[in-house]
Design an enzyme around this catalytic site. Sequence first.
Site, PDB file in Angstrom:
ATOM      1  N   CYS A 113      -4.463   2.882   0.536  1.00 40.32           N
ATOM      2  CA  CYS A 113      -3.114   3.102   0.016  1.00 40.32           C
ATOM      3  C   CYS A 113      -2.990   2.580  -1.417  1.00 40.32           C
ATOM      4  O   CYS A 113      -3.744   1.705  -1.843  1.00 40.32           O
ATOM      5  CB  CYS A 113      -2.093   2.391   0.892  1.00 40.32           C
ATOM      6  SG  CYS A 113      -2.051   2.951   2.608  1.00 40.32           S
ATOM      7  N   CYS A 117       3.210   1.224   4.401  1.00 42.38           N
ATOM      8  CA  CYS A 117       2.757   1.233   5.788  1.00 42.38           C
ATOM      9  C   CYS A 117       2.624  -0.212   6.277  1.00 42.38           C
ATOM     10  O   CYS A 117       2.740  -1.163   5.502  1.00 42.38           O
ATOM     11  CB  CYS A 117       1.424   1.976   5.901  1.00 42.38           C
ATOM     12  SG  CYS A 117       0.011   1.073   5.225  1.00 42.38           S
ATOM     13  N   CYS A 148      -0.103  -2.291   4.467  1.00 45.23           N
ATOM     14  CA  CYS A 148       0.321  -2.674   3.112  1.00 45.23           C
ATOM     15  C   CYS A 148       1.387  -3.759   3.148  1.00 45.23           C
ATOM     16  O   CYS A 148       1.395  -4.649   2.303  1.00 45.23           O
ATOM     17  CB  CYS A 148       0.810  -1.457   2.337  1.00 45.23           C
ATOM     18  SG  CYS A 148      -0.539  -0.367   1.837  1.00 45.23           S
ATOM     19  N   ASN A 202      -3.178   5.910  -4.272  1.00 46.38           N
ATOM     20  CA  ASN A 202      -3.919   6.087  -3.027  1.00 46.38           C
ATOM     21  C   ASN A 202      -5.198   6.879  -3.290  1.00 46.38           C
ATOM     22  O   ASN A 202      -5.267   7.725  -4.181  1.00 46.38           O
ATOM     23  CB  ASN A 202      -3.057   6.727  -1.937  1.00 46.38           C
ATOM     24  CG  ASN A 202      -2.538   8.115  -2.255  1.00 46.38           C
ATOM     25  OD1 ASN A 202      -2.101   8.391  -3.367  1.00 46.38           O
ATOM     26  ND2 ASN A 202      -2.560   8.989  -1.264  1.00 46.38           N
ATOM     27  N   GLU A 234      -8.113   8.871  -0.987  1.00 47.42           N
ATOM     28  CA  GLU A 234      -8.526   9.353   0.322  1.00 47.42           C
ATOM     29  C   GLU A 234     -10.034   9.580   0.366  1.00 47.42           C
ATOM     30  O   GLU A 234     -10.687   9.693  -0.669  1.00 47.42           O
ATOM     31  CB  GLU A 234      -7.795  10.654   0.661  1.00 47.42           C
ATOM     32  CG  GLU A 234      -6.305  10.462   0.807  1.00 47.42           C
ATOM     33  CD  GLU A 234      -5.549  11.731   1.121  1.00 47.42           C
ATOM     34  OE1 GLU A 234      -4.351  11.611   1.447  1.00 47.42           O
ATOM     35  OE2 GLU A 234      -6.124  12.839   1.055  1.00 47.42           O
ATOM     36  N   GLU A 285      -0.688   0.641  -2.734  1.00 42.85           N
ATOM     37  CA  GLU A 285      -0.334  -0.772  -2.822  1.00 42.85           C
ATOM     38  C   GLU A 285      -1.566  -1.652  -2.706  1.00 42.85           C
ATOM     39  O   GLU A 285      -1.748  -2.614  -3.449  1.00 42.85           O
ATOM     40  CB  GLU A 285       0.667  -1.149  -1.721  1.00 42.85           C
ATOM     41  CG  GLU A 285       1.955  -0.364  -1.760  1.00 42.85           C
ATOM     42  CD  GLU A 285       1.919   0.876  -0.882  1.00 42.85           C
ATOM     43  OE1 GLU A 285       1.004   1.720  -1.042  1.00 42.85           O
ATOM     44  OE2 GLU A 285       2.818   1.016  -0.033  1.00 42.85           O
TER      45      GLU A 285
END
Length: 149
Positions: A70, A105, A108, A59, A61, A72
Site C-alpha cells: 500500500c 487498510c 496500514c 501503492n 502491486e 502508506e
Amino acid sequence: MRFQFDYKHYSSEAELSPQDRELVAAAYEATTQAYAPYSNFRVGAAARLRSGRIVTGSNQESEVFPSGLCAERTLLYAWQAHNADDAVEAIAIASNPSERECYPCGGCRQVLLDTERRQGVPMRVLMCGGGTVSEVPSAECLLPFQFKL
C-alpha cells in the site's frame, strides 16, 4: 465501555489550510507513480515531516498477490529507512479514482500507529477523495483495538 474520538470533516479541500492543501495535492500527485495494473486503483500518500519537507509513496502491486504494498506503507517504510530522525507530523492519503475518501487498510492502520509509537508523537491523518477530507488527530483513532507486543 465506549471508544470515542474527535475528527474533522471538510466538505471541500478548499477549507483546508494552505499547508494541508499542499499535502493533499502531493498525495494526489503520488497516485501517478502507483503501479496498479491489476486493480487499477492508484493510491498515493504524502507526509509532512517536522522539517517541513514532504515525502511521498504510492501503492505497488505484484503478479504474486498479495506481495504488493500500500501507499502508506511504501511511504512510511522508506521514511523509516532514510528520515527516521525527522518526525512525521501529518500524512494525507488519496486515490485515483477518487469518488470517495480513501481510508487506510487494517495493516496500514497498524503501521501508522507503529510509526507514532516509534517517533513518540502523534501524526494527523487526512483521508481524501471525492473533493472532501476527513482528518483525525492521531493514527490511534483509526485502530481502537491495537496490537501491541
